[in-house]
Every structure is written in C-alpha cells, then in structure tokens.
Design an enzyme around this catalytic site. Structure first.
Site, mmCIF file in Angstrom:
data_model
loop_
_atom_site.group_PDB
_atom_site.id
_atom_site.type_symbol
_atom_site.label_atom_id
_atom_site.label_comp_id
_atom_site.label_asym_id
_atom_site.label_seq_id
_atom_site.Cartn_x
_atom_site.Cartn_y
_atom_site.Cartn_z
ATOM 1 N N HIS A 229 -15.890 12.443 -22.064
ATOM 2 C CA HIS A 229 -14.793 11.426 -21.832
ATOM 3 C C HIS A 229 -14.721 11.099 -20.270
ATOM 4 C CE1 HIS A 229 -12.668 14.813 -19.899
ATOM 5 N NE2 HIS A 229 -12.094 13.763 -19.299
HETATM 6 C C1 UD1 Z 1 -7.660 11.266 -18.105
HETATM 7 C C2 UD1 Z 1 -7.780 11.485 -16.361
HETATM 8 C C3 UD1 Z 1 -8.956 12.517 -16.428
HETATM 9 C C4 UD1 Z 1 -8.830 13.798 -17.554
HETATM 10 C C5 UD1 Z 1 -8.703 13.019 -18.991
HETATM 11 C C6 UD1 Z 1 -8.278 14.050 -19.998
HETATM 12 C C7 UD1 Z 1 -7.609 9.898 -14.846
HETATM 13 C C8 UD1 Z 1 -7.944 8.715 -13.665
HETATM 14 N N1 UD1 Z 1 -8.334 10.399 -15.628
HETATM 15 O O1 UD1 Z 1 -8.700 10.238 -18.212
HETATM 16 O O2 UD1 Z 1 -9.195 12.934 -15.123
HETATM 17 O O3 UD1 Z 1 -10.025 14.538 -17.667
HETATM 18 O O4 UD1 Z 1 -7.447 12.464 -18.911
HETATM 19 O O5 UD1 Z 1 -8.348 13.564 -21.130
HETATM 20 O O6 UD1 Z 1 -6.482 10.134 -14.701
HETATM 21 N N2 UD1 Z 1 -6.354 6.315 -24.577
HETATM 22 C C9 UD1 Z 1 -5.861 6.311 -25.721
HETATM 23 N N3 UD1 Z 1 -4.883 7.277 -25.907
HETATM 24 C C10 UD1 Z 1 -4.212 8.170 -25.094
HETATM 25 C C11 UD1 Z 1 -4.836 8.056 -24.045
HETATM 26 C C12 UD1 Z 1 -5.714 7.214 -23.576
HETATM 27 O O7 UD1 Z 1 -6.253 5.581 -26.684
HETATM 28 O O8 UD1 Z 1 -3.256 8.842 -25.608
HETATM 29 C C13 UD1 Z 1 -7.324 5.348 -24.091
HETATM 30 C C14 UD1 Z 1 -6.801 4.255 -23.250
HETATM 31 O O9 UD1 Z 1 -6.940 3.086 -24.034
HETATM 32 C C15 UD1 Z 1 -7.896 4.123 -22.094
HETATM 33 C C16 UD1 Z 1 -8.691 5.269 -22.391
HETATM 34 O O10 UD1 Z 1 -8.281 6.172 -23.418
HETATM 35 O O11 UD1 Z 1 -8.670 3.055 -22.254
HETATM 36 C C17 UD1 Z 1 -8.480 6.109 -20.941
HETATM 37 O O12 UD1 Z 1 -7.338 6.692 -20.638
HETATM 38 P P1 UD1 Z 1 -6.875 7.236 -19.165
HETATM 39 O O13 UD1 Z 1 -5.717 7.712 -19.287
HETATM 40 O O14 UD1 Z 1 -7.082 5.925 -18.434
HETATM 41 O O15 UD1 Z 1 -8.073 8.012 -18.705
HETATM 42 P P2 UD1 Z 1 -8.551 9.209 -19.585
HETATM 43 O O16 UD1 Z 1 -9.942 8.967 -19.711
HETATM 44 O O17 UD1 Z 1 -7.938 9.984 -20.542
#
Ligand code: UD1
Length: 359
Positions: free
Chosen positions: A204
């Site tokens: 991820h």
């Molecule tokens: C975040 C953390 C990372 C951690 C990870 C665990 C940051 C910079 N990164 O990454 O350190 O290891 O969480 O999972 O804070 N999304 C969904 N549903 C959700 C959450 C996110 O669909 O419930 C999608 C969003 O549209 C987004 C992507 O996932 O495009 C990334 O989500 P984001 O919260 O930015 O970071 P993670 O990749 O989850």
C-alpha cells in the site's frame, strides 16, 4: 490526568487498542479524536469493535485528499477540539498525516504533546511517513520510543532528554490476539486453501503503488510464485491498479479485502510467510514467527532483519526467478528471536510515562 489521543489511520487504531485498554484500568480521562483519514469500515470501524475501544468522542470526517489539503483540513478541525478540551497531554501515534496534524495543533496551543512510536527512521526522505515522523519528534515534548534503536536515533538528533523506551504497544495487541486466535482455532477466510502452503501479502505504500511500472513489476513477481498468495488489498492499491489497468488477481495472486486484526493474525499464523511493504505487518510476522520478505529498499524495524526473519527485496523482478522464489517461500530461520520490541506491557508503560512527565 486528561489525555486526548488523536488517530485516523488503521495502524493507529491497533496502537490505540493497547493504549485504550491501559487507560481503562485507571482514573485518567481518555478522550479519543478520529480525524477520519481512514473511513472505509474495514480500515476503521472494525478495529473499534474488535479492541473494545469506545466510539471516538470526536469524529472529524476529514477523509482523503492530497497531503497538504488533508493535513490542513485536519489541523483546522483539531484546533477547536483541543482548545475546548485543554488536556494534560495530547497523544499522537506513528507517522501518518493524522499524526503531524495532531502534533502541530497541540504545539501551537502550548499543549504538551507525546509521540508514541517515536524515533523510527527509514532515512528515506521520499516517504511521506518519514517527514511526518521526523517533524513530529522534533515538536513533541515526550518521545515514547518502541526500541533501543529508536532511542539511539532520537539521541543522534539531540532529542535524548525527551526520549523514553516504553516498548512497542503492538506487541501487547499481537500477543493477546495470537493467544485468543489459537484458543479459538480461528481459520482465515482468504480465497486460498489454508491447508496448503500459502503466503499473505499486502502492498500500500505510495512509493510502490503510485509508480505504474514498479507496481506492475511487484504484482507480476507475486503472481509468478509457486505457491498461492493471498493479497489483502488496501483501497489505495485497488485504486491505483484500476487507474493503471493492472489486475490484482493474476497467476498465484488471489485478491481479498483488508482483514480485521484477529483474522489477519489467524492468516499469518496459518501461512508459510509474508510479503509486504507495511511496517506493522513486518513486525507481526516476526512476533508470530513467520518469515517476512519486505518489498522496500529499507525498513524502520531493523531488528526483524536479524537471522533472516525479515529480508528486503525492493525489486524482486530484478532477481533471478529461482532466487526470488527461494527467498519468498523460504522456511522460518531456526534461530530463536529475541524481545527487541518489549514484553507486551507497553500500554501500561505509556500511561506510566505520561504520569511521570506530567507538567
Ligand atoms: C496511510 C498512511 C500510511 C499508513 C497507512 C495504513 C499517510 C501519509 N499515510 O496511508 O503511513 O501506513 O495509512 O493503511 O498518512 N482510501 C479509501 N478508504 C479509506 C482510506 C483511504 O478508499 O478508508 C483511499 C483514498 O482514496 C486515498 C488512498 O486510499 O486515495 C490513500 O489514503 P491515505 O489516507 O492518503 O493514505 P494511505 O495510503 O492509507
């Protein structure tokens, strides 16, 4: 003592599981703020239910966005909460955008901040998590480090006076869950046959998912393995694979949803090993005694590399195929593991450290 915990992303909810339980046995007031960074039920709600954490006192509903927009929206929403609560400690966890937002809001309101999982370093400034960790450590008043290595990193940055090694709260949760899973004989639901050898995989991190060529290569390397691979697909991975027209289910790869914690532990215990770029899962594999192959150029959890329990493989597609297969499906080392992450009582040590350093 009043403590406000600020969480938002899945790994923070696991850590909160240990801390909330430690607070439950005390007279302290523990207020939980959820930023909303993770909003899908399988990345958030299931953990509250599983660890028996009371519903958050505040849910800020921030959701996804670019780093600046997401962090900024959190900061604006956390400010009035902390201003109203005026806690003795603001407790932030790990290395996500929710961590830095919570820490910054607290510092600007002259509220004492403690950082749980302080001192971890990848020394890779391309990772958003590395920016978040370094900045949070430098603005926090109390640095709750999980290992001696983390304390050394803090000392090297001039932060030794604020650092305490409390052990790793994820050990508390992992050991407790392992015992419950073994007692219940829980079998994982994965889309692979749990009676045959298989690997558990997750992917991820932005460095891996956001580059189409690299993501394609990593998926292909997992797909060509000689054993089934259960890929627990984070929403970021699904979104990026869709965007780049890549298939998650191909060859040996079977795509499944992210699992609740108990089922994740059951899956790792049933598996022959783990492939991942997750920090937490590297450590869980180590704690549960399964070999891990980490799809990254470095790891913050260097203790897991000892005796080959964990091995780094940033570009498996550039290894000779036979070498990659031998690495990914290798047997567990025969050497016993030490206890570099503590003895499973870190939650209580966190509460004790907050009490001892009360301003
Ligand atoms: C975040 C953390 C990372 C951690 C990870 C665990 C940051 C910079 N990164 O990454 O350190 O290891 O969480 O999972 O804070 N999304 C969904 N549903 C959700 C959450 C996110 O669909 O419930 C999608 C969003 O549209 C987004 C992507 O996932 O495009 C990334 O989500 P984001 O919260 O930015 O970071 P993670 O990749 O989850």
């Amino acid at each position: 003592m009043k403590v406000v915990s600020i969480v938002g992303a899945r790994p923070q909810l696991v850590k909160l599981g240990a801390v909330a339980q430690a607070f439950a046995g005390t007279d302290h007031e523990h207020v939980v703020v959820h930023t909303g960074q993770h909003y899908d039920p399988e990345l958030s709600d299931v953990f509250f239910a599983e660890f028996g954490i009371p519903a958050p006192d505040y849910h800020l509903g921030i959701g996804s966005g670019g780093h600046g927009a997401q962090t900024g929206a959190m900061l604006a929403a956390i400010d009035p909460v902390l201003d109203g609560e005026r806690p003795d400690w603001v407790l932030v966890y790990g290395d996500t955008n929710s961590t830095i937002a919570g820490a910054l809001s607290a510092v600007k309101q002259h509220l004492p901040v403690a950082h749980l999982e302080a001192g971890l370093r990848s020394f890779n400034r391309r990772m958003p998590e590395e920016h978040n960790r370094v900045l949070t450590d430098h603005c926090a008043d109390l640095l709750l480090a999980p290992t001696e290595e983390a304390v050394r990193h803090l000392a090297a940055e001039g932060l030794a006076a604020r650092a305490v090694n409390v052990g790793d709260v994820m050990v508390d949760v992992c050991h407790r869950t392992r015992d419950a899973v073994l007692a219940a004989g829980l079998r994982p639901e994965l889309g692979v046959d749990p009676d045959e050898p298989f690997l558990v995989a997750t992917l991820h991190r932005a460095e891996n998912t956001d580059d189409p060529e690299l993501l394609a290569a990593l998926l292909e390397s997992m797909a060509n393995l000689p054993v089934p691979v259960a890929l627990l697909a984070h929403p970021r991975l699904r979104a990026k694979a869709d965007q780049f027209g890549l298939k998650l289910a191909q060859g040996s790869l079977a795509a499944a949803k992210p699992l609740p914690y108990r089922e994740l532990v059951a899956a790792v215990l049933a598996s022959a090993g783990v492939l991942t770029d997750s920090g937490g899962l590297q450590k869980e594999a180590y704690l549960l005694g399964r070999p891990c192959t980490t799809l990254r150029t470095e790891t913050e959890w260097v203790e897991t590399l000892e005796d080959g329990w964990n091995v780094l493989a940033p570009r498996p597609d550039r290894l000779p195929v036979a070498e990659w297969h031998a690495l990914a499906v290798r047997a567990a080392p025969s050497e016993r593991r030490g206890e570099p992450y503590g003895n499973g009582h870190a939650g209580a040590a966190v509460v004790a450290a907050l009490e001892a350093h009360l301003r």
